[in-house]
Design an enzyme around this catalytic site. Structure first.
Site, PDB file in Angstrom:
ATOM      1  N   ARG A  83       0.829  -1.216   0.000  1.00  0.00           N
ATOM      2  CA  ARG A  83       0.000   0.000   0.000  1.00  0.00           C
ATOM      3  C   ARG A  83       0.861   1.261   0.000  1.00  0.00           C
ATOM      4  O   ARG A  83       0.527   2.257  -0.643  1.00  0.00           O
ATOM      5  CB  ARG A  83      -0.952  -0.024   1.205  1.00  0.00           C
ATOM      6  N   GLN A  99      -8.533  -7.487   0.126  1.00  0.00           N
ATOM      7  CA  GLN A  99      -7.992  -7.139  -1.195  1.00  0.00           C
ATOM      8  C   GLN A  99      -9.092  -6.566  -2.090  1.00  0.00           C
ATOM      9  O   GLN A  99      -8.890  -5.561  -2.772  1.00  0.00           O
ATOM     10  CB  GLN A  99      -7.372  -8.360  -1.858  1.00  0.00           C
ATOM     11  N   ASP A 122      -4.086 -15.527   7.101  1.00  0.00           N
ATOM     12  CA  ASP A 122      -2.820 -16.077   6.591  1.00  0.00           C
ATOM     13  C   ASP A 122      -2.132 -16.991   7.603  1.00  0.00           C
ATOM     14  O   ASP A 122      -1.080 -17.563   7.298  1.00  0.00           O
ATOM     15  CB  ASP A 122      -1.862 -14.931   6.218  1.00  0.00           C
TER      16      ASP A 122
END
Ligand code: S3P
Length: 449
Positions: free
Chosen positions: A33, A176, A326
């Site tokens: 980002r 996302q 994750d």
């Protein structure tokens, strides 16, 4: 990573106590980002602590292709001179995002409301990951695209010539997708509303506010709605990237399962949307202390002290999944060394990560002597206790960095060594992994392909 690259297997053996300080690299989400937002700002964004891993370097290269000036000034120190919202140039070649879903999807959003065309591709793993989840909503802004069947890469996106703002409910629990739509909304006149029924990571919202965007958030059932006013000028910002909790996770679990361990992991990002694994491991009985909690660049950070612990199996609630999405591969390893059963639910998104992670975790655990049961969105693992994990297998990593690092952590405490078929993909997110773990005392051995 090029599919022709030679595989680099590695073996991990039972180790005595891990000790020392683990300085994990910068957060991957914030690093992507910082580069993208810097390229969208007018002026110079200065970044420190940037993660210099393949995924992020591919995003840096893409920002150059869109006309930003991206300069590496030293280790983790980068500057980005942006071209402004709507000011990106058309890339003259195909953009290769390697293994990175985050880089590619966020950039699709960022260019989708500019009158330029870009072609996106990636490695064999990225080319089978779903892109329609981002591309279809981007057409509501006026963008068009062509892709392979089922929206797979390579994908060509033509940005809207006259973008319009949108009111869109994101169907999947994906930061996302939410982020891609917010980036598209930056160049659409009017106020866009992007809603979601889950609380996914909020780095885009926080960082866009710091870059001067007009953005607000309202609660909505189990999730929230984000409002963003388009046609803004983003102001450059100093970004100090905190250390990545998703990388810290491997050292953390390794220290919990290897007896006699006592490690410190300083200055880790503790954004509450990213701390699901810490919560879960503490519930399992893990000795994890958070010290020196403080703020850095608008994010909470702190030092983690982790010692070997007797873990017990638990039920991990599905609503926690976005805050540790994750971390399930390494949680699977912790669960193997726990007493009793661990059940994880709400895992459907794991099927579309760098590999089908649900299948890859279950297969790796089974090969190493564990009993697991799997549905389309859940995994149950029968723990074998601290000294009961057989090990002994070679695990198929399916081009997935987190599967590789997780099973290398497992071998540090199992009876027999565990090997992984390839470690090359670890460089996509955590190039220092092998050295950092060896410095703590991990016994990793090279093996022949
Ligand atoms: C990320 C969001 C997550 C995560 C990925 C990084 C991000 O993906 O798995 O590693 O930076 O926004 P989804 O949002 O698709 O779940």
């Amino acid at each position: 990573m090029n599919a022709n690259t030679l595989s680099r297997p590695l073996k991990s053996r039972r180790s005595s106590g891990l000790r020392g300080t683990a300085l994990v690299p910068g957060d991957k989400s914030i690093s992507h980002r910082a580069l993208i937002f810097g390229a969208l700002a007018v002026g110079q964004t200065e970044i420190t602590g940037l993660l210099e891993a393949e995924d992020v370097l591919n995003t840096a290269e893409a920002m150059r292709a869109f006309g930003a000036t991206v300069v590496r000034k030293g280790t983790g120190v980068w500057s980005v001179k942006g071209r402004g919202v709507g000011g990106w140039a058309e890339p003259s070649d195909v953009l290769d995002f390697g293994n990175s879903g985050t880089g590619s999807r966020l950039v699709m959003g960022a260019m989708a409301t500019s009158p330029i065309t870009a072609v996106f591709t990636g490695d064999a793993s990225l080319r089978v990951r779903p892109m329609a989840r981002v591309l279809d909503p981007l057409t509501e802004f006026g963008a068009t695209y062509t892709a392979r069947e089922r929206g797979l890469m390579p994908v060509t996106v033509s940005g809207a010539k006259q973008p319009i703002c949108v009111d869109h409910h994101v169907a999947v629990a994906s930061a996302q997708v939410k982020s891609a739509l917010l980036l598209a909304a930056l160049n659409a006149p009017g106020r866009s509303r992007i809603a979601q029924s889950a609380l996914t990571r909020d780095h885009t919202e926080k960082m866009l506010a710091a870059f001067g965007a007009e953005i607000s958030v309202e609660p909505l059932d189990q999730g929230e709605a984000v409002f963003l006013t388009g046609e803004v000028e983003l102001k450059p910002c100093a970004v100090d990237v905190p250390r990545d909790p998703s990388s810290a996770a491997f050292a953390m679990v390794a220290a919990l399962i290897v007896s006699g361990s006592d490690i410190r992991i300083p200055a880790v990002l503790l954004n509450p949307r990213r701390t699901g694994l810490i919560t879960t491991l503490i519930e399992m009985g893990g000795h994890i202390l958070i010290e020196n909690e403080r703020e850095s660049g608008g994010e909470k950070i702190g030092d983690l002290v982790v010692r070997s612990s007797a873990l017990k199996g638990i039920e991990v609630p599905p609503e926690r999944a976005p805050s540790m999405i994750d971390e399930y591969p390494i949680l699977g390893v912790a669960a193997a060394f726990a007493e009793g059963r661990t059940v994880m639910r709400g895992l459907e998104e794991l099927r579309v990560k760098e590999s089908d992670r649900l299948a890859a975790i279950a297969a790796g655990l089974k090969a190493n002597g564990l009993t697991t049961s799997e549905t389309h969105d859940s995994l149950a693992i029968e723990g074998r206790g601290p000294d009961g994990v057989p090990g002994g297998a070679r695990v198929a990593t399916h081009m997935d960095h987190r599967i590789a690092m997780s099973f290398l952590a497992m071998g540090l405490a199992s009876k027999e060594a565990v090997s992984v078929d390839d470690t090359a993909m670890i460089a996509t997110s955590f190039p220092e992994f092998e050295k950092l773990m060896r410095d703590l005392g991990a016994d990793f051995q090279q093996v022949n392909s």
